[in-house]
Enzyme design. Structure first.
Site, mmCIF file in Angstrom:
data_model
loop_
_atom_site.group_PDB
_atom_site.id
_atom_site.type_symbol
_atom_site.label_atom_id
_atom_site.label_comp_id
_atom_site.label_asym_id
_atom_site.label_seq_id
_atom_site.Cartn_x
_atom_site.Cartn_y
_atom_site.Cartn_z
ATOM 1 C CG HIS A 1 -3.360 3.947 5.858
ATOM 2 N ND1 HIS A 1 -2.488 4.504 6.783
ATOM 3 C CD2 HIS A 1 -2.660 2.971 5.237
ATOM 4 C CE1 HIS A 1 -1.324 3.877 6.729
ATOM 5 N NE2 HIS A 1 -1.407 2.951 5.804
ATOM 6 C CG HIS A 2 -1.460 3.579 1.376
ATOM 7 N ND1 HIS A 2 -0.868 4.636 2.031
ATOM 8 C CD2 HIS A 2 -0.816 2.461 1.797
ATOM 9 C CE1 HIS A 2 0.098 4.173 2.818
ATOM 10 N NE2 HIS A 2 0.134 2.860 2.703
ATOM 11 C CB CYS A 3 -7.865 3.205 -1.023
ATOM 12 S SG CYS A 3 -9.044 3.221 -2.391
#
Length: 327
Positions: free
Chosen positions: A113-115
């Site tokens: 979920h950080h990309c």
């Protein structure tokens, strides 16, 4: 989600799969082997420029936060680091379609979920959550609205940036306010923001999760819920900074599934961050609890990451888990 070793993360994901399969929690014929996402798949969200950047080892080292990766030939990085992540990404895309068809699906992996479409970070090289939702919007009839419920200890800034101005996607995010990534711009995309203090414990946490999950699903009527079920909220996790018990995690997952299933909304769950050996056991216990409560009724499918070579690699590390019995 945030991690320091790609191979150890792969072993954790495969150990989770081993526990579920060897405990016969889900029948063998309902476990689906994930397929590696192709360039064509990835380009549904990612820019060609970003994918080309991943051909440079130092870029991958920065994204994965593993400095020695910068000194490896890129063909090694592709095979040992990025291919496993592409397989987990393919698993999330597959699980999205399975969830719509069968009511629920769990990718034992994914949750990067950080990309976002053009930037990786925090060990997240591919935007699997964004990809799964875009695939459903573009290729599955009747899916035009999605709710992301992100309960990993870290803010999900990648999918937030990707869906910043998209009215079809509603984002609820509950995270430790003091840790990575602290992305103020991305927070603008969150419709329900639950910022937690250091050391938040079960009672307060579960009350907030219940209130805001119910509120989110009452406020916005989705065609699918994408649930990022990070276990880095577990007490003692080196990166999460929260203090949730194993029982609290099991209850949290129950709250999300009960809220979605009671409304007839399919659930795609990804397992995201979690950096302790007992994580695999907790995820298996949670799935058993969901099953025992009838929240995994009807046709069932679990989307499993990995390849035969990776399965062989993880056998020894999974023994501690596979020898346990469910209580």
């Amino acid at each position: 989600m945030n991690c320091s070793s790609s191979l150890s993360q792969e072993k954790q994901k495969l150990a989770k799969t081993n526990v579920v399969a060897e405990e016969k929690l889900i029948a063998d014929d309902l476990i689906v082997q994930a397929r590696e996402a192709t360039d064509e798949d990835l380009l549904v969200v990612h820019t060609r420029r970003y994918l080309n950047k991943l051909k440079w080892s130092f870029v991958v080292a920065t994204i994965t936060e593993i400095p020695p990766v910068a000194f490896l030939p890129n063909f090694v990085v592709q095979r040992k680091v990025l291919k496993p992540l592409r397989t987990q990404t393919g698993g999330t895309i597959m699980a999205g379609k399975l969830a719509v068809d069968r009511g629920w699906a769990i990718n034992v992996g994914g949750g990067f979920h950080h990309c976002s479409s053009d930037k990786g970070g925090g060990f997240c090289a591919y935007a699997d959550i964004t990809l799964a939702i875009k695939f459903l919007f573009e290729r599955v009839q009747g899916v035009s609205r999605a709710t992301i419920i992100d309960l990993d200890a870290h803010q999900g800034n990648g999918h937030e940036r990707d869906f910043m101005d998209d009215p079809r996607v509603y984002i609820m995010d509950a995270y430790n306010r003091y840790i990575y990534p602290g992305d103020g711009f991305a927070k603008r995309a969150i419709k329900r923001k639950v910022e937690l203090e250091w050391g938040t414990e079960d009672t307060e946490y579960l009350q907030k999760v219940h209130t805001h999950v119910e509120g989110a699903l009452n406020e916005f009527k989705p065609d699918i819920v994408v649930y990022n079920a990070g276990t880095d909220i577990l007490d003692g996790d080196p990166l999460g900074g929260l203090a949730i018990s194993p029982q609290g995690i099991v209850k949290r997952d129950e709250v999300v599934f009960r809220a979605a299933r009671s409304r007839g909304v399919p659930v795609l769950m990804v397992t995201s961050g979690g950096y302790q050996k007992r994580t695999a056991r907790i995820i298996a216990d949670s799935i058993l609890n969901l099953h025992s409560l009838g929240l995994l009724g009807g046709e069932q499918a679990a989307c499993v990451l990995g390849s035969p070579s990776l399965d062989h690699m993880v056998r020894d590390s999974a023994k501690d888990f596979s020898n346990l019995s469910l209580q």
